[in-house]
Design an enzyme around this catalytic site. Sequence first.
Site, PDB file in Angstrom:
ATOM      1  N   TYR A  47       0.827  -1.219   0.000  1.00  0.00           N
ATOM      2  CA  TYR A  47       0.000   0.000   0.000  1.00  0.00           C
ATOM      3  C   TYR A  47       0.861   1.268   0.000  1.00  0.00           C
ATOM      4  O   TYR A  47       0.355   2.375  -0.209  1.00  0.00           O
ATOM      5  CB  TYR A  47      -0.940   0.061   1.225  1.00  0.00           C
ATOM      6  CG  TYR A  47      -1.902  -1.085   1.394  1.00  0.00           C
ATOM      7  CD1 TYR A  47      -2.133  -2.004   0.372  1.00  0.00           C
ATOM      8  CD2 TYR A  47      -2.595  -1.269   2.583  1.00  0.00           C
ATOM      9  CE1 TYR A  47      -3.007  -3.067   0.548  1.00  0.00           C
ATOM     10  CE2 TYR A  47      -3.475  -2.325   2.763  1.00  0.00           C
ATOM     11  CZ  TYR A  47      -3.668  -3.223   1.740  1.00  0.00           C
ATOM     12  OH  TYR A  47      -4.534  -4.264   1.918  1.00  0.00           O
ATOM     13  N   HIS A 105       0.763 -11.686   2.385  1.00  0.00           N
ATOM     14  CA  HIS A 105      -0.348 -10.965   1.742  1.00  0.00           C
ATOM     15  C   HIS A 105      -1.176 -11.844   0.788  1.00  0.00           C
ATOM     16  O   HIS A 105      -2.402 -11.770   0.758  1.00  0.00           O
ATOM     17  CB  HIS A 105       0.200  -9.742   1.001  1.00  0.00           C
ATOM     18  CG  HIS A 105      -0.802  -8.653   0.810  1.00  0.00           C
ATOM     19  ND1 HIS A 105      -0.465  -7.323   0.850  1.00  0.00           N
ATOM     20  CD2 HIS A 105      -2.137  -8.681   0.569  1.00  0.00           C
ATOM     21  CE1 HIS A 105      -1.553  -6.595   0.644  1.00  0.00           C
ATOM     22  NE2 HIS A 105      -2.585  -7.398   0.463  1.00  0.00           N
TER      23      HIS A 105
HETATM   24  N1  LIG Z   1      -5.488  -8.814   2.167  1.00  0.00           N
HETATM   25  C1  LIG Z   1      -5.863  -8.357   0.987  1.00  0.00           C
HETATM   26  O1  LIG Z   1      -5.490  -8.903  -0.079  1.00  0.00           O
HETATM   27  C2  LIG Z   1      -6.773  -7.161   0.918  1.00  0.00           C
HETATM   28  C3  LIG Z   1      -7.457  -6.875  -0.284  1.00  0.00           C
HETATM   29  C4  LIG Z   1      -8.326  -5.784  -0.301  1.00  0.00           C
HETATM   30  C5  LIG Z   1      -8.490  -5.004   0.842  1.00  0.00           C
HETATM   31  N2  LIG Z   1      -7.779  -5.288   1.987  1.00  0.00           N
HETATM   32  C6  LIG Z   1      -7.934  -4.456   3.215  1.00  0.00           C
HETATM   33  O2  LIG Z   1      -9.310  -4.308   3.517  1.00  0.00           O
HETATM   34  C7  LIG Z   1      -9.647  -2.923   3.588  1.00  0.00           C
HETATM   35  C8  LIG Z   1     -11.080  -2.682   3.190  1.00  0.00           C
HETATM   36  O3  LIG Z   1     -11.357  -3.165   1.910  1.00  0.00           O
HETATM   37  P1  LIG Z   1     -11.655  -2.210   0.668  1.00  0.00           P
HETATM   38  O4  LIG Z   1     -10.947  -0.935   0.865  1.00  0.00           O
HETATM   39  O5  LIG Z   1     -11.365  -3.029  -0.540  1.00  0.00           O
HETATM   40  O6  LIG Z   1     -13.242  -2.057   0.647  1.00  0.00           O
HETATM   41  P2  LIG Z   1     -14.418  -1.678   1.687  1.00  0.00           P
HETATM   42  O7  LIG Z   1     -13.886  -1.279   2.993  1.00  0.00           O
HETATM   43  O8  LIG Z   1     -15.427  -2.783   1.606  1.00  0.00           O
HETATM   44  O9  LIG Z   1     -15.083  -0.439   0.926  1.00  0.00           O
HETATM   45  C9  LIG Z   1     -14.433   0.791   0.806  1.00  0.00           C
HETATM   46  C10 LIG Z   1     -15.335   1.691  -0.037  1.00  0.00           C
HETATM   47  O10 LIG Z   1     -16.593   1.845   0.602  1.00  0.00           O
HETATM   48  C11 LIG Z   1     -16.869   3.218   0.851  1.00  0.00           C
HETATM   49  N3  LIG Z   1     -17.445   3.276   2.204  1.00  0.00           N
HETATM   50  C12 LIG Z   1     -16.802   3.115   3.383  1.00  0.00           C
HETATM   51  N4  LIG Z   1     -17.652   3.213   4.424  1.00  0.00           N
HETATM   52  C13 LIG Z   1     -18.867   3.431   3.891  1.00  0.00           C
HETATM   53  C14 LIG Z   1     -20.146   3.623   4.448  1.00  0.00           C
HETATM   54  N5  LIG Z   1     -20.353   3.599   5.776  1.00  0.00           N
HETATM   55  N6  LIG Z   1     -21.194   3.828   3.606  1.00  0.00           N
HETATM   56  C15 LIG Z   1     -21.013   3.850   2.276  1.00  0.00           C
HETATM   57  N7  LIG Z   1     -19.814   3.676   1.681  1.00  0.00           N
HETATM   58  C16 LIG Z   1     -18.741   3.476   2.480  1.00  0.00           C
HETATM   59  C17 LIG Z   1     -15.544   3.939   0.742  1.00  0.00           C
HETATM   60  O11 LIG Z   1     -15.722   5.219   0.168  1.00  0.00           O
HETATM   61  P3  LIG Z   1     -15.371   6.590   0.973  1.00  0.00           P
HETATM   62  O12 LIG Z   1     -13.897   6.575   1.251  1.00  0.00           O
HETATM   63  O13 LIG Z   1     -15.815   7.653   0.035  1.00  0.00           O
HETATM   64  O14 LIG Z   1     -16.189   6.512   2.234  1.00  0.00           O
HETATM   65  C18 LIG Z   1     -14.771   3.061  -0.239  1.00  0.00           C
HETATM   66  O15 LIG Z   1     -15.069   3.433  -1.578  1.00  0.00           O
HETATM   67  C19 LIG Z   1      -8.595  -2.282   2.661  1.00  0.00           C
HETATM   68  O16 LIG Z   1      -8.514  -0.902   2.841  1.00  0.00           O
HETATM   69  C20 LIG Z   1      -7.362  -3.049   3.057  1.00  0.00           C
HETATM   70  O17 LIG Z   1      -6.842  -2.549   4.290  1.00  0.00           O
HETATM   71  C21 LIG Z   1      -6.943  -6.379   2.045  1.00  0.00           C
END
Ligand SMILES: NC(=O)c1ccc[n+]([C@@H]2O[C@H](COP(=O)([O-])OP(=O)(O)OC[C@H]3O[C@@H](n4cnc5c(N)ncnc54)[C@H](OP(=O)(O)O)[C@@H]3O)[C@@H](O)[C@H]2O)c1
Length: 272
Positions: A47, A105
């Site tokens: 990241y 990861h």
């Molecule tokens: N281990 C892995 O391979 C892997 C892969 C993917 C992700 N991850 C981790 O998991 C975390 C979360 O996953 P993600 O970032 O893919 O997706 P997520 O948390 O499911 O969704 C993030 C999106 O949802 C929006 N959002 C957040 N809270 C909200 C709410 N209360 N209401 C409406 N929309 C909302 C955000 O927009 P706004 O910013 O505009 O609110 C953003 O566009 C990542 O940041 C990372 O740390 C790990």
Amino acid sequence: MLFVEAHGAKIPAIGLGTWELSGNSCARVVEQALRLGYRHIDTAQIYENERDVGEGLRSSHIRRSEVFVTTKVWTTHFAPNDLLRSAKESLVKLRLSEVDLLLLHWPNPHVPLAETLGALAHARELGITRHIGVSNFTVALLGQAVAACPAPIVCNQVEYHPFLDQTKVKAACAAHGVAMVAYSPIAKGQAKKDEVLTKIGAAHGKTAAQVCLRWLVQQNVAAIPRTSRIERLSQNIDVFDFTLNDAEMSRISALASPKGRLVNMATAPEWD
Ligand SMILES: NC(=O)c1ccc[n+]([C@@H]2O[C@H](COP(=O)([O-])OP(=O)(O)OC[C@H]3O[C@@H](n4cnc5c(N)ncnc54)[C@H](OP(=O)(O)O)[C@@H]3O)[C@@H](O)[C@H]2O)c1
């Protein structure tokens, strides 16, 4: 705040995801999240924001011992010496003496898993991390990892939200005493458009995103939603004052579809 526990690790049930956050804005979101009560932050080498996450931690003035910090080793650093070197580099960037959880990861079939796990366990012995785990591991890979690792694997971080059925991986985690941490827990924001989630939320005075997170927490799964908006930071952690009944839990689980997976890679394993 509830915890998901495994092999002595106490993982706060809601953490802040930081993928795609960077620079000063990342530091400010981390700082603000900690001020609002978050005690679990998820970052990764890939990241490229470990410095910013560390900066946010420091400016929050929350005691280090109160925050559960996870970082992840990228797949190009899975040869044992590389793993240790890169994990130490992560500590330098975060300006921490240890992290709470260090994860592989993604699986990397080009480096023998036992060697990588040996190095990961060594990182734990050296005090680089308090706990170790994996991410994006299938049922078969998790079984291999648990068998080959000289130290307990406390976590498998995988994609999980109402649109993706993860029954098999969840059962495997439970069988091995491994905590499941859900990434993309609100389906990258897609949850907010779903009618069923919105309707269930309305009955509890909650949003669709909060229903998603509550559905995970009620399964003893930790979740790491990411947002850069302050009002959503508060919303995403405010999921401990209502309960979904069995019928609601089942209706949410029924939203899963074969096309539900949102995160994939050319080198991904064959999913369960
Ligand atoms: N281990 C892995 O391979 C892997 C892969 C993917 C992700 N991850 C981790 O998991 C975390 C979360 O996953 P993600 O970032 O893919 O997706 P997520 O948390 O499911 O969704 C993030 C999106 O949802 C929006 N959002 C957040 N809270 C909200 C709410 N209360 N209401 C409406 N929309 C909302 C955000 O927009 P706004 O910013 O505009 O609110 C953003 O566009 C990542 O940041 C990372 O740390 C790990």
